[in-house]
Design a protein around this motif. Structure first.
Motif, PDB file in Angstrom:
ATOM      1  N   PHE A   1       0.110   8.909 -22.810  1.00 27.60           N
ATOM      2  CA  PHE A   1      -0.676   9.400 -21.676  1.00 27.60           C
ATOM      3  C   PHE A   1      -0.677  10.909 -21.584  1.00 27.60           C
ATOM      4  N   PHE A   2       0.519  11.488 -21.673  1.00 27.13           N
ATOM      5  CA  PHE A   2       0.638  12.914 -21.366  1.00 27.13           C
ATOM      6  C   PHE A   2       0.606  13.777 -22.622  1.00 27.13           C
ATOM      7  N   GLY A   3       0.993  13.240 -23.762  1.00 21.92           N
ATOM      8  CA  GLY A   3       1.083  14.025 -24.996  1.00 21.92           C
ATOM      9  C   GLY A   3       2.534  14.265 -25.372  1.00 21.92           C
ATOM     10  N   GLU A   4       2.764  14.595 -26.639  1.00 17.65           N
ATOM     11  CA  GLU A   4       4.122  14.876 -27.111  1.00 17.65           C
ATOM     12  C   GLU A   4       4.615  16.207 -26.540  1.00 17.65           C
ATOM     13  N   GLN A   5       5.916  16.354 -26.458  1.00 19.08           N
ATOM     14  CA  GLN A   5       6.541  17.608 -26.008  1.00 19.08           C
ATOM     15  C   GLN A   5       7.419  18.105 -27.154  1.00 19.08           C
ATOM     16  N   ILE A   6       6.853  18.994 -27.974  1.00 18.54           N
ATOM     17  CA  ILE A   6       7.482  19.336 -29.251  1.00 18.54           C
ATOM     18  C   ILE A   6       8.213  20.680 -29.189  1.00 18.54           C
ATOM     19  N   LEU A   7       9.509  20.638 -29.511  1.00 19.82           N
ATOM     20  CA  LEU A   7      10.316  21.858 -29.623  1.00 19.82           C
ATOM     21  C   LEU A   7      10.225  22.353 -31.062  1.00 19.82           C
TER      22      LEU A   7
ATOM     23  N   CYS B   1       0.836  -1.191   0.000  1.00 19.98           N
ATOM     24  CA  CYS B   1       0.000   0.000   0.000  1.00 19.98           C
ATOM     25  C   CYS B   1       0.875   1.246   0.000  1.00 19.98           C
ATOM     26  N   TYR B   2       0.501   2.236  -0.787  1.00 22.55           N
ATOM     27  CA  TYR B   2       1.208   3.517  -0.769  1.00 22.55           C
ATOM     28  C   TYR B   2       0.179   4.630  -0.626  1.00 22.55           C
ATOM     29  N   VAL B   3       0.447   5.540   0.317  1.00 20.99           N
ATOM     30  CA  VAL B   3      -0.459   6.665   0.542  1.00 20.99           C
ATOM     31  C   VAL B   3       0.248   7.948   0.135  1.00 20.99           C
ATOM     32  N   GLY B   4      -0.363   8.740  -0.750  1.00 17.44           N
ATOM     33  CA  GLY B   4       0.279  10.008  -1.110  1.00 17.44           C
ATOM     34  C   GLY B   4      -0.533  10.793  -2.116  1.00 17.44           C
ATOM     35  N   ASP B   5      -0.361  12.101  -2.077  1.00 19.80           N
ATOM     36  CA  ASP B   5      -1.129  12.988  -2.954  1.00 19.80           C
ATOM     37  C   ASP B   5      -0.264  13.792  -3.910  1.00 19.80           C
ATOM     38  N   LEU B   6       1.022  13.905  -3.625  1.00 19.85           N
ATOM     39  CA  LEU B   6       1.891  14.624  -4.557  1.00 19.85           C
ATOM     40  C   LEU B   6       2.268  13.650  -5.669  1.00 19.85           C
ATOM     41  N   LEU B   7       1.765  13.940  -6.855  1.00 21.13           N
ATOM     42  CA  LEU B   7       1.828  12.951  -7.938  1.00 21.13           C
ATOM     43  C   LEU B   7       3.260  12.554  -8.292  1.00 21.13           C
ATOM     44  N   SER B   8       4.165  13.517  -8.260  1.00 17.18           N
ATOM     45  CA  SER B   8       5.538  13.172  -8.632  1.00 17.18           C
ATOM     46  C   SER B   8       6.172  12.257  -7.596  1.00 17.18           C
TER      47      SER B   8
ATOM     48  N   ASN C   1      -4.410  13.482 -14.138  1.00 17.37           N
ATOM     49  CA  ASN C   1      -3.048  12.950 -14.050  1.00 17.37           C
ATOM     50  C   ASN C   1      -2.952  11.702 -13.174  1.00 17.37           C
ATOM     51  N   VAL C   2      -3.957  11.479 -12.340  1.00 15.10           N
ATOM     52  CA  VAL C   2      -3.963  10.290 -11.488  1.00 15.10           C
ATOM     53  C   VAL C   2      -3.878   9.022 -12.355  1.00 15.10           C
ATOM     54  N   ALA C   3      -4.572   9.020 -13.465  1.00 18.30           N
ATOM     55  CA  ALA C   3      -4.566   7.841 -14.342  1.00 18.30           C
ATOM     56  C   ALA C   3      -3.168   7.585 -14.895  1.00 18.30           C
ATOM     57  N   ALA C   4      -2.525   8.647 -15.331  1.00 18.84           N
ATOM     58  CA  ALA C   4      -1.193   8.486 -15.913  1.00 18.84           C
ATOM     59  C   ALA C   4      -0.191   8.024 -14.866  1.00 18.84           C
ATOM     60  N   VAL C   5      -0.286   8.607 -13.674  1.00 17.76           N
ATOM     61  CA  VAL C   5       0.641   8.235 -12.600  1.00 17.76           C
ATOM     62  C   VAL C   5       0.417   6.783 -12.191  1.00 17.76           C
ATOM     63  N   ALA C   6      -0.842   6.374 -12.085  1.00 17.05           N
ATOM     64  CA  ALA C   6      -1.154   4.994 -11.714  1.00 17.05           C
ATOM     65  C   ALA C   6      -0.557   4.028 -12.728  1.00 17.05           C
TER      66      ALA C   6
ATOM     67  N   ASP D   1       2.503   1.584 -12.107  1.00 19.47           N
ATOM     68  CA  ASP D   1       1.973   0.231 -12.217  1.00 19.47           C
ATOM     69  C   ASP D   1       1.345  -0.250 -10.911  1.00 19.47           C
ATOM     70  N   VAL D   2       0.520   0.601 -10.301  1.00 25.73           N
ATOM     71  CA  VAL D   2      -0.189   0.189  -9.087  1.00 25.73           C
ATOM     72  C   VAL D   2      -1.344  -0.739  -9.475  1.00 25.73           C
ATOM     73  N   SER D   3      -1.788  -1.545  -8.506  1.00 29.71           N
ATOM     74  CA  SER D   3      -2.847  -2.506  -8.835  1.00 29.71           C
ATOM     75  C   SER D   3      -4.224  -1.861  -8.774  1.00 29.71           C
ATOM     76  N   CYS D   4      -4.390  -0.873  -7.909  1.00 29.63           N
ATOM     77  CA  CYS D   4      -5.655  -0.136  -7.887  1.00 29.63           C
ATOM     78  C   CYS D   4      -5.463   1.193  -7.174  1.00 29.63           C
ATOM     79  N   ILE D   5      -6.444   2.078  -7.395  1.00 25.86           N
ATOM     80  CA  ILE D   5      -6.429   3.401  -6.765  1.00 25.86           C
ATOM     81  C   ILE D   5      -7.650   3.473  -5.855  1.00 25.86           C
ATOM     82  N   ILE D   6      -7.456   3.956  -4.637  1.00 28.50           N
ATOM     83  CA  ILE D   6      -8.602   4.191  -3.757  1.00 28.50           C
ATOM     84  C   ILE D   6      -8.652   5.683  -3.424  1.00 28.50           C
ATOM     85  N   LEU D   7      -9.743   6.324  -3.809  1.00 27.15           N
ATOM     86  CA  LEU D   7      -9.936   7.733  -3.461  1.00 27.15           C
ATOM     87  C   LEU D   7     -10.555   7.782  -2.063  1.00 27.15           C
ATOM     88  N   ALA D   8      -9.863   8.438  -1.141  1.00 28.61           N
ATOM     89  CA  ALA D   8     -10.293   8.473   0.255  1.00 28.61           C
ATOM     90  C   ALA D   8     -11.233   9.642   0.517  1.00 28.61           C
TER      91      ALA D   8
END
Lengths: 110, 244
Positions: B107-113, A27-34, A54-59, A63-70
């Motif tokens: 997912f995010f899109g291309e980053q074009i210079l 389990c990982y808990v966090g809100d800062l996407l990076s 961006n949650v979808a892209a980060v997930a 490669d997380v197995s699921c996302i739970i919105l709290a």
């Protein structure tokens, strides 16, 4: 334990099914996407209150197995649309992150 | 003279910026919509700034260099810079503080210079929308080093804003002006954050596509059209509108 079994035990509301047969590795808990992108491990359940697209892209990248919105958070329309191309299931629950994580620990022992 | 200005436009170098947001399309659309001055502020990069400055000149308007910086707290800051050289240097500084994670264009899109004439110069491979390791509290002093100014971006938004992520604006950071989103009603913002009463604000488009580049409505009273004067206005908080 699989994602689907976990969701049933925790009585989570399903927003997007994803691959329910994936094994939950922790389990990982966090809100800062990076942060999540760098720190969540493959197969983890990711608990967050972030609900933007961006949650979808980060997930997917983490490669997380699921996302739970709290705390009863619901996904944005943009996020919901993007979930179609993500393996991770998305759930929401009124529980706070701590409570969800505690219960996951009791269920899977990690 | 009064100049219509939009300081927050994304080019195709931002992954979320549409491919149509080329330097010359942006410049020509801005000119058509009645703008005198624009700034392209891509996420954590100034890579298309020189191209936009030249494309704007060709379209008969002025562009100043800018960036939308993501702090370590995932707060977006609109940064205006005095010159293309300063923008190059600032861009280099920020790039070194951006995690080495590759973009996933699917997912995010291309980053074009691009160059000013919309020729593709290359693709930025590092994901630009990540958080840098620059903390918000260090941003004002950092921008001062480059002769620029930082403005908390779209403070009304529910993510990536100083209010959503930190809950309030620490007055000791010295921000004299803030940006609100194009759809933001200042009165509603004030209801939720009464402490922001009288805060100078500026509304930009934050356009990620040509359709969102709206007809010019907002602007500044300028003696000369220079980036320095504009930066000075935001440093003093001398913009026309106050949150009321």
């Amino acid at each position: 334990m699989t994602v689907r079994m976990l969701a049933e035990k925790l009585d989570l509301e399903c927003i997007s099914n994803g691959d329910g047969n994936r094994e939950v590795t922790g389990c990982y808990v966090g809100d800062l996407l990076s942060r999540v992108m760098g720190s969540a491990k493959e197969g983890n359940v990711w608990i967050t209150i972030m609900s933007n697209v961006n949650v979808a892209a980060v997930a997917s990248l983490a490669d997380v197995s699921c996302i739970i919105l709290a705390e009863g958070v619901k996904p944005d329309a943009d996020l919901e649309a993007k979930l179609e191309i993500v393996d991770a299931a998305l759930y929401t629950t009124p529980m706070a992150s701590y409570e969800i994580a505690w219960k996951i620990h009791e269920l899977i022992g990690v | 003279m009064f100049c219509y200005c939009d300081f927050h436009i994304h080019s195709c170098l931002s992954p979320c910026g549409q491919p149509e947001m080329t330097p010359s399309n942006i410049a020509r659309m801005a000119a058509l919509q009645g703008y005198n001055i624009i700034a392209v502020s891509d996420h954590n990069t100034t890579g298309n700034c020189r191209a936009v400055i030249r494309a704007a000149a060709e379209a008969g308007i002025v562009a100043i260099p800018a960036m939308e910086l993501t702090t370590s707290e995932e707060v977006h800051m609109l940064c205006l810079l005095p010159s293309a050289d300063a923008a190059d240097e600032f861009g280099k500084y920020v790039y070194e503080r951006l995690p080495d994670i590759r973009n996933e264009p699917g997912f995010f899109g291309e980053q074009i210079l691009m160059d000013f004439d919309d020729n593709i110069l290359g693709y930025e491979e590092r994901l630009l929308i990540n958080a840098t390791d620059i903390s918000l509290q260090d941003v004002p002093a950092l921008l001062a080093v480059y002769g620029g100014v930082a403005i908390p971006a779209h403070i009304d938004r529910s993510s990536f804003s100083i209010l959503s992520n930190l809950g309030y604006i620490d007055r000791s950071l010295g921000f004299r002006a803030v940006e609100i989103s194009r759809g933001c009603d200042p009165r509603i913002l004030l209801e939720n954050y009464p402490e922001l009463d009288n805060m100078p604000y500026y509304k930009n488009s934050d356009a990620h596509d040509l359709y969102s580049m709206l007809t010019a409505k907002n602007g500044l009273e300028l003696v000369e059209i220079t980036a320095e004067e504009i930066i000075d206005i935001f440093k003093r908080g001398d913009v026309p509108n106050r949150l009321k």
